[in-house]
Motif scaffolding. Structure first.
Motif, PDB file in Angstrom:
ATOM      1  N   ALA A   1       1.125  -1.123  -0.428  1.00 14.89           N
ATOM      2  CA  ALA A   1       0.029   0.172  -0.192  1.00 14.89           C
ATOM      3  C   ALA A   1       1.354   0.756  -0.046  1.00 14.89           C
ATOM      4  N   ALA A   2       2.326   1.026   0.923  1.00 19.01           N
ATOM      5  CA  ALA A   2       2.592   3.133   0.664  1.00 19.01           C
ATOM      6  C   ALA A   2       3.252   2.728  -1.287  1.00 19.01           C
ATOM      7  N   THR A   3       3.659   1.686  -1.312  1.00 26.35           N
ATOM      8  CA  THR A   3       4.509   2.083  -2.435  1.00 26.35           C
ATOM      9  C   THR A   3       3.155   2.479  -3.474  1.00 26.35           C
ATOM     10  N   LEU A   4       2.061   1.745  -3.469  1.00 28.83           N
ATOM     11  CA  LEU A   4       1.049   2.161  -4.245  1.00 28.83           C
ATOM     12  C   LEU A   4       0.917   3.086  -4.315  1.00 28.83           C
ATOM     13  N   ASP A   5       0.859   3.804  -2.826  1.00 35.55           N
ATOM     14  CA  ASP A   5       0.838   5.546  -2.097  1.00 35.55           C
ATOM     15  C   ASP A   5       1.241   6.466  -3.481  1.00 35.55           C
ATOM     16  N   ALA A   6       2.561   6.390  -2.909  1.00 36.95           N
ATOM     17  CA  ALA A   6       3.958   6.791  -3.415  1.00 36.95           C
ATOM     18  C   ALA A   6       3.868   6.974  -5.163  1.00 36.95           C
ATOM     19  N   ILE A   7       3.406   5.571  -6.040  1.00 31.78           N
ATOM     20  CA  ILE A   7       3.359   6.128  -6.921  1.00 31.78           C
ATOM     21  C   ILE A   7       1.766   6.862  -7.705  1.00 31.78           C
ATOM     22  N   ALA A   8       1.237   6.983  -6.890  1.00 34.63           N
ATOM     23  CA  ALA A   8      -0.749   7.113  -7.228  1.00 34.63           C
ATOM     24  C   ALA A   8      -0.085   8.796  -6.845  1.00 34.63           C
ATOM     25  N   ARG A   9       0.711   9.121  -6.349  1.00 33.05           N
ATOM     26  CA  ARG A   9       0.856  10.730  -5.806  1.00 33.05           C
ATOM     27  C   ARG A   9       2.102  11.039  -6.716  1.00 33.05           C
ATOM     28  N   SER A  10       2.549  10.518  -7.928  1.00 29.47           N
ATOM     29  CA  SER A  10       3.802  10.630  -7.896  1.00 29.47           C
ATOM     30  C   SER A  10       3.514  11.363  -9.978  1.00 29.47           C
ATOM     31  N   ASN A  11       2.394  11.937 -10.046  1.00 30.69           N
ATOM     32  CA  ASN A  11       1.808  12.122 -11.387  1.00 30.69           C
ATOM     33  C   ASN A  11       2.796  11.552 -12.470  1.00 30.69           C
TER      34      ASN A  11
END
Length: 289
Positions: A80-90
């Motif tokens: 989840a943390a990795t996916l969240d970071a990707i989602a926030r990366s534009n």
């Protein structure tokens, strides 16, 4: 709760080397934040929060445009943390997941939609308790199109792992070159074994990373540069580079990320090699679709 580990410098130096446009840090991590993304009960270390905002701020400071976020072992198989970071990366980040061997096709498809492009198999006993090769192979046969496998191991078990690596049906990316002893130079036994592996199959890649972990003499890591530059020169289309920020378990020897970036022209001295290492090669693995 035990003290949480800080393994990175809060204000690394700015590198002298300027990466080419579109450069990709192809090996970094996020930790938490723990309040939103708790660490695994099986984690072997408990780091301080190092979330996407800090990662992207560092990326800007170092002159990079994109990131590949590799699931850290402290988060186990909860990506989840990795996916969240990707989602926030534009759309400036992709990821590598760690999954339970029983992961379903639906779960793999969801990871694919979230920007994951590979899975990581970790064979470091100090970080994981179990690494079932047969189950890992089963997962590798069920991956979404275009994915690859990242393998993390230490050089002394490469011979043992060869049948397993040979059986993986997708491209394989060797984390940190399999942690060779770089002090013996480019002709040392570990580097020769890695070359034999690379020569066995065109779809085996390596990460020219982590001088801070591999060179015991410390910064400026001259032995690393001497051992790795010939490898990059001889396999220019199968190498990638990354910071390894926030440097898991390096709290006693925190590297300066600016100095890590300044290693790049020492192992890839020409503009063509630098572009392959930092742009073309990681684009093929992570942004091809």
């Amino acid at each position: 709760m035990p003290d949480r580990i800080v393994s990175w410098l809060s204000e690394p130096s700015r590198p002298r080397f300027v990466p080419p446009p579109g450069a990709i840090d192809a090996h970094c991590h996020v930790f938490g934040p723990m309040a939103s993304f708790p660490f695994s009960a099986k984690a072997k270390y408990l780091p301080a929060d190092a979330g996407p905002e800090a990662l992207f701020a560092l990326r800007d400071r170092l002159g990079f445009s994109r990131s590949v976020i590799v699931q850290a072992s402290c988060h186990g198989t909860d990506n989840a943390a990795t996916l969240d970071a990707i989602a926030r990366s534009n759309d400036t980040a992709r990821g590598v997941a760690v999954v339970d061997p029983g992961v379903s096709e639906a779960e793999l498809d969801a990871l694919d939609r979230g920007g994951i492009r590979g899975i990581r198999f970790n064979f470091l006993k100090r970080l994981v308790d179990d690494a079932p090769k047969d189950k890992f192979l089963d997962v590798s046969r069920r991956l979404p199109a275009g994915w690859h496998v990242v393998i993390y191991f230490e050089a002394d078990i490469l011979a043992e792992l060869r049948p397993f690596i040979d059986a993986i049906p997708v491209p394989v990316l060797i984390d940190h070159m399999g942690r060779p002893d770089v002090t013996h130079g480019p002709g040392g036994a570990d580097m020769r074994a890695l070359r034999t592996l690379l020569d066995s199959r065109d779809e085996i890649w390596f990460k020219a990373t982590c001088p801070d972990r591999l060179d015991p003499a410390g910064d400026p890591w001259d032995a690393f540069a001497a051992a790795v530059a010939p490898l990059v020169a001889d396999y220019p289309d199968r190498c990638v580079w990354g910071t390894d920020w926030p440097h898991p378990n390096m709290q006693d020897n925190r590297p300066d990320d600016g100095h890590l970036v300044d290693m790049i022209p020492r192992i890839a001295p020409t503009g063509e090699l630098q572009r392959k290492l930092l742009v073309d090669n990681p684009e093929r693995l992570y942004w091809a679709r």
